[in-house]
Design an enzyme around this catalytic site. Structure first.
Site, PDB file in Angstrom:
ATOM      1  N   SER A 161       0.855  -1.204   0.000  1.00 24.90           N
ATOM      2  CA  SER A 161       0.000   0.000   0.000  1.00 24.90           C
ATOM      3  C   SER A 161       0.885   1.246   0.000  1.00 24.90           C
ATOM      4  CB  SER A 161      -0.903   0.000   1.229  1.00 24.90           C
ATOM      5  OG  SER A 161      -0.118   0.218   2.392  1.00 24.90           O
ATOM      6  N   ASP A 219      -1.241  -1.659  -3.971  1.00 18.49           N
ATOM      7  CA  ASP A 219      -2.615  -1.718  -3.450  1.00 18.49           C
ATOM      8  C   ASP A 219      -3.181  -0.288  -3.377  1.00 18.49           C
ATOM      9  OD1 ASP A 219      -4.784  -3.010  -2.305  1.00 18.49           O
ATOM     10  OD2 ASP A 219      -3.962  -2.981  -0.265  1.00 18.49           O
TER      11      ASP A 219
HETATM   12  P1  13P Z   1      -8.937  -6.325   5.058  1.00 23.18           P
HETATM   13  O1  13P Z   1      -8.879  -5.078   5.863  1.00 23.18           O
HETATM   14  O2  13P Z   1     -10.285  -6.978   5.155  1.00 23.18           O
HETATM   15  O3  13P Z   1      -7.846  -7.286   5.384  1.00 23.18           O
HETATM   16  O4  13P Z   1      -8.777  -5.916   3.509  1.00 23.18           O
HETATM   17  C1  13P Z   1      -7.492  -5.706   2.969  1.00 23.18           C
HETATM   18  C2  13P Z   1      -7.542  -5.094   1.617  1.00 23.18           C
HETATM   19  O5  13P Z   1      -8.552  -5.021   0.949  1.00 23.18           O
HETATM   20  C3  13P Z   1      -6.283  -4.550   1.085  1.00 23.18           C
HETATM   21  O6  13P Z   1      -6.475  -3.892  -0.125  1.00 23.18           O
HETATM   22  O1  G3H Z   2      -6.749  -1.628   1.954  1.00 25.54           O
HETATM   23  C1  G3H Z   2      -5.909  -1.221   2.739  1.00 25.54           C
HETATM   24  C2  G3H Z   2      -4.842  -2.136   3.221  1.00 25.54           C
HETATM   25  O2  G3H Z   2      -5.289  -2.886   4.313  1.00 25.54           O
HETATM   26  C3  G3H Z   2      -3.593  -1.365   3.506  1.00 25.54           C
HETATM   27  O3  G3H Z   2      -3.655  -0.704   4.698  1.00 25.54           O
HETATM   28  O4  G3H Z   2      -2.985   1.626   4.118  1.00 25.54           O
HETATM   29  O5  G3H Z   2      -2.867   0.785   6.481  1.00 25.54           O
HETATM   30  O6  G3H Z   2      -1.245  -0.045   4.757  1.00 25.54           O
HETATM   31  P1  G3H Z   2      -2.613   0.509   5.030  1.00 25.54           P
HETATM   32 ZN    ZN Z   3      -8.383  -2.918  -0.264  1.00 22.94          ZN
END
Ligand code: 13P
Ligand code: G3H
Ligand code: ZN
Length: 330
Positions: free
Chosen positions: A56, A93
């Protein structure tokens, strides 16, 4: 320009082809540090599962993008060393704009998500198309998103979810050229996916959430046969981890996730990629809290991060085998 191909990584094309044909989903596990990556690689090698390493914007800020890329390269070497070569993709992500997607494509990522779901439909199409045009020059695959998940997506907070409109998906995919599509059918990010008043309670007092909108998923599948669909916010929030955290000084309230049998069902339908982050955080935190409570004199990080890593690995192995069905597909 650093190509993912030189790092031994793969894009998601063949992974998704296998998942569509085989009725399973590829695990997309988020990582921010070495122990999480060790757990993912060990679990996926031992279960012979393909895997998407997910990074992310928050992970890039926390761990440094260069370090993360080299860790992913290390993961490829480590998997070989463990005795089984599995397909490994490195995926951005929730990319929020063209610039972050480009930075990742130029620096060894094999796949990116452009999350235009908070924009108007037309702006989402235009932004996603721009990313696809750039990414495809380098054989990098792109995930788009239609519909809004409630909860937190990096720094974008949505109060309410908006389900994906099936009547938009064909137009979106054909106009943008995306390789996969994230949809909103009732999942959300984090460990509190539903309010208690949206749930019923079973005989043990455990909150049971409303079912996912499989009718929307099936309608999307009809309109886009064989096209890879992605499910975000797919943690199950296992009650045993929540209980351990609370037993050892934590304070998680009204935590509720997506029941695993619903994820299994989704993986048998059009869902080819399942994103899991929160469950890993819970597994690690539960293990760390237990060590701190049982051994208050312990101050060697290996003595609490080691058990956290092992619990995480065990969880991923179980997910690959029993939930996503990706075991023995790598
Ligand atoms: P969760 O918070 O349900 O683990 O989802 C993670 C996610 O969608 C990361 O993009
Ligand atoms: O969808 C989000 C993921 O769980 C990433 O989370 O932005 O806290 O790293 P983060
Ligand atoms: Zn997500």
């Amino acid at each position: 320009m650093i190509s993912y191909k030189d790092l031994g990584l793969v894009n998601t094309k063949e992974m998704f082809e296998g998942a569509v044909k085989g009725g399973y989903a590829i695990p997309a596990y988020n990582f921010n540090n070495m122990e999480q990556l060790q757990a993912i690689v060990q679990a996926c090698v031992e279960t012979k599962s393909p895997v998407i390493l997910q990074v992310s914007k928050g992970a890039r800020n926390y761990a440094n993008a260069t370090l993360l890329r080299n860790m992913a390269r290390g993961a490829v070497e480590y998997a070989k060393e463990l005795g089984h070569e599995i397909p490994i993709a490195l995926h951005l992500d929730h990319g929020s704009d063209f610039e972050i997607c480009k930075a990742c494509i130029d620096n060894g990522f094999s796949s990116v998500m452009i999350d235009g779901s908070h924009h108007s439909y037309d702006d989402n199409v235009a932004l996603t198309k721009k990313v696809v045009e750039y990414a495809h020059k380098f054989d990098v695959t792109v995930e788009g998103e239609l519909g809004v998940l409630a909860g937190i997506e990096d720094d974008v907070v949505a109060e309410k979810s908006t389900y994906t409109k099936p009547e938009e998906v064909e137009d979106f995919v054909s106009k943008t050229g995306v390789d996969s599509l994230a949809i909103s059918i009732g999942t959300s990010h984090g460990a509190n996916k539903f309010k208690p008043e949206q749930c019923t309670k079973n005989e043990d007092g455990i909150l049971i959430p409303p079912p996912l909108r499989f009718d929307i998923l099936e309608e999307i599948e009809k309109r886009l046969p064989g096209f890879p669909i992605v499910l975000h916010g797919a943690s199950s929030v296992p009650v045993e981890y929540v209980n351990t955290i609370n037993e050892y000084g934590g304070s998680l309230k009204d935590s509720v996730g997506i029941p695993e049998q619903q994820l299994r069902k989704a993986a048998g339908l059009a869902v080819c990629k399942i994103n899991i982050d929160s469950d890993g955080r819970l597994a690690m935190t539960a293990a760390v809290r237990k060590v701190f409570a049982d051994e208050p004199g312990e101050f060697d990080p290996r003595k609490y991060l080691g058990p956290a890593r092992d619990q995480l690995k065990e969880m991923y192995m179980r997910k690959n085998r029993d939930v996503l069905g990706s075991a023995d597909r790598g």
